[in-house]
Design a protein around this motif. Structure first.
Motif, PDB file in Angstrom:
ATOM      1  N   LYS A   8       3.131   3.130  -5.391  1.00  0.00           N
ATOM      2  CA  LYS A   8       1.851   3.466  -6.023  1.00  0.00           C
ATOM      3  C   LYS A   8       2.036   4.576  -7.052  1.00  0.00           C
ATOM      4  CE  LYS A   8      -2.968   4.635  -4.946  1.00  0.00           C
ATOM      5  NZ  LYS A   8      -3.935   5.039  -3.900  1.00  0.00           N
ATOM      6  N   SER A  62       3.638  -3.160  -7.199  1.00  0.00           N
ATOM      7  CA  SER A  62       2.625  -2.134  -7.402  1.00  0.00           C
ATOM      8  C   SER A  62       1.319  -2.785  -7.815  1.00  0.00           C
ATOM      9  CB  SER A  62       3.068  -1.123  -8.471  1.00  0.00           C
ATOM     10  OG  SER A  62       2.174  -0.021  -8.515  1.00  0.00           O
ATOM     11  N   GLY A  64      -2.135  -1.756  -9.814  1.00  0.00           N
ATOM     12  CA  GLY A  64      -2.735  -0.694 -10.604  1.00  0.00           C
ATOM     13  C   GLY A  64      -2.768  -1.032 -12.078  1.00  0.00           C
ATOM     14  N   ALA A 119      -0.589   7.463   0.652  1.00  0.00           N
ATOM     15  CA  ALA A 119      -0.511   7.927  -0.737  1.00  0.00           C
ATOM     16  C   ALA A 119      -1.112   9.322  -0.794  1.00  0.00           C
ATOM     17  CB  ALA A 119      -1.273   6.978  -1.651  1.00  0.00           C
TER      18      ALA A 119
END
Length: 249
Positions: A8, A62, A64, A119
């Motif tokens: 992340k 990932s 995002g 995270a």
């Protein structure tokens, strides 16, 4: 065995976050971003397993914005073989992340998923456990030691009472804790090589996953400033001071 390592993109751990003036969230404008530190540990552990000939391929994934490619390139420079970016500008909650990772796992069929326990931006510590539930796989959380033995993995995990070792049948989910290893730095030659490694780009719609938020942020505030400490001359004075401040009755 193939390893799947989710990573992340978060605010760099050295940066002090700033809250937006309207209290709607954290200000990300012109802020240094980097890979989540727990995910760096996961990438390092995957590389070490490959160096021991336990694994044959490491796939980093990932979820995002487009800039998350930089985070994936870092994973590739460290030693991952290829990467998958599920691109979205929306804020994706842990359950949606777990659902997307399940779809990726169904496609890739990894023998082991190694991921950070949490995270550092939302500190949810939920995705690994949710992914294990969705896949129906065994899970070893908060790992401080990982050893693969045949079709099982032994995970030493940090618990309140000390250390606990669990033996899991593969495929399994392992979430990494800080004391598992010390991540390596990517060398310049490996950074250059990472530019030519495959990086597939997908969208949540490609997997048929609804990432609509189920939670609403009511308000974000900075923690209260700590008050300066005071020196006391005796235990009696300390107790009186504690009573005065209302800590104890």
């Amino acid at each position: 065995m193939k390893l799947l390592v989710p990573v992340k993109r978060v605010i760099d751990f050295n940066v002090k976050p700033r809250v937006k003036a309207d209290g709607s969230g954290v200000d990300l404008a012109n802020v240094k971003m980097s890979m989540n530190p727990f995910d760096e540990i996961a990438v390092e552990e995957a590389i070490r397993l490959k160096e021991k000939d336990v694994a044959t391929e490491i796939v980093a994934v990932s979820i995002g914005p487009a800039k998350a490619q930089e985070t994936l390139r870092t994973a590739l420079a460290m030693g991952a073989d290829r990467a998958i970016l599920i691109q979205t500008d929306a804020e994706v909650e842990p359950l949606a992340v777990a659902k997307l990772l399940k779809k990726v796992a169904d496609e890739e069929q990894p023998g082991l998923v190694v991921m950070g326990k949490q995270a550092i931006d939302d500190d949810s510590n939920q995705t690994g456990q949710m992914l294990a539930a969705l896949l129906g796989w065994a899970q070893g959380t908060f790992a401080s030691k990982v050893e693969v033995e045949g079709d099982h993995v032994s995970v030493t995990r940090e618990v309140d009472g000390g250390l606990e070792t669990v033996k899991l049948k593969l495929p399994a989910i392992v979430t990494t804790d800080l004391r598992l290893n010390e991540p390596r730095y990517a060398s310049l030659p490996n950074i250059m090589k990472a530019k030519s490694k495959p990086l597939a780009q997908k969208r949540p719609e490609d997997y048929g996953v609804d990432i609509a938020p189920r939670l609403a942020t009511v308000k974000v505030t900075e923690p209260a400033k700590r008050q300066a400490g005071v020196k006391v001359g005796s235990v009696d004075e300390l107790i009186a001071k504690i009573k005065e401040t209302g800590v104890i009755a």
